[in-house]
Design a protein around this motif. Structure first.
Motif, mmCIF file in Angstrom:
data_model
loop_
_atom_site.group_PDB
_atom_site.id
_atom_site.type_symbol
_atom_site.label_atom_id
_atom_site.label_comp_id
_atom_site.label_asym_id
_atom_site.label_seq_id
_atom_site.Cartn_x
_atom_site.Cartn_y
_atom_site.Cartn_z
ATOM 1 N N VAL A 36 -1.485 -0.974 5.237
ATOM 2 C CA VAL A 36 -0.669 -2.000 5.110
ATOM 3 C C VAL A 36 -0.071 -2.775 6.561
ATOM 4 O O VAL A 36 0.284 -1.839 7.405
ATOM 5 N N LEU A 53 1.746 -5.325 -0.842
ATOM 6 C CA LEU A 53 0.398 -4.715 -1.361
ATOM 7 C C LEU A 53 -0.453 -5.610 -1.770
ATOM 8 O O LEU A 53 -0.329 -6.532 -2.551
ATOM 9 N N TYR A 60 -2.021 -0.716 -5.313
ATOM 10 C CA TYR A 60 -1.256 -1.765 -5.770
ATOM 11 C C TYR A 60 -1.167 -1.442 -7.427
ATOM 12 O O TYR A 60 0.272 -1.621 -7.942
ATOM 13 N N HIS A 132 -1.233 -10.915 -2.411
ATOM 14 C CA HIS A 132 -0.380 -9.727 -1.909
ATOM 15 C C HIS A 132 0.996 -9.692 -2.970
ATOM 16 O O HIS A 132 1.181 -10.789 -3.237
#
Length: 172
Positions: A36, A53, A60, A132
């Motif tokens: 990340v 994520l 995720y 994300h």
């Protein structure tokens, strides 16, 4: 409103060069982890931390079911860990197979080779429609072995992601 100049945006983001972390979690007997680059402290009192994520990642989908997470801060010597967690798909391979891993009381995998870490409890999930999803968390504990030089996004330029952003899940 004018269109975003992609080149200017990239130039500005390159100047930020954030540190890389590995986020790990577990849910329903399954564990996951991913590299990340989007993460930050998001409150001082009480301590909160947010991580974003990628919707393309297995972590995720697992993270939507998880309540606890670990954020492992990578040092400049941890490029191989960044490669493991950033270039492989957790749905297809066990990223933890060749690593020394401890499991906390909530089942979250802790990478023994990464002593600088936060343990987190999820507060909220924000999906604003981008590629994300933001997890806002409460910091449960923080562990540090002392000052270190972080591995940064620019240090991992040559890594090919396990998934392209376009592969993001439509539904978890």
């Amino acid at each position: 409103m004018t269109a975003v100049d992609d080149e200017a945006f990239s130039c500005l983001m390159d100047s930020v060069d954030p540190p890389l972390v590995v986020v790990t979690t577990a849910a329903d007997g399954e564990r996951g982890g991913c590299l990340v680059g989007f993460h930050a402290q998001s409150s001082i009192d009480s301590e909160h931390y947010s991580v974003w994520l990628s919707k393309a990642n297995h972590t995720y989908r697992l993270g939507l079911r998880a309540q606890r997470f670990a954020v492992h801060f990578l040092t400049a010597q941890d490029l191989s860990l960044a490669e493991t967690f950033g270039t492989r798909c957790g749905a297809e391979t066990d990223k933890f197979a060749d690593l020394t891993v401890d499991i906390d009381e909530h089942g979250v995998p802790l990478l023994r080779d990464c002593p600088n870490r936060l343990l987190l409890e999820r507060i909220a999930v924000l999906d604003d429609g981008g590629d994300h999803v933001c997890l806002t968390t409460r910091v449960v504990s923080a562990v540090s072995s002392g000052p270190f030089t972080p591995l940064r996004v620019s240090d991992a330029d040559g890594l090919e992601p396990g998934h392209a952003a376009e592969e993001r899940a439509v539904a978890p």
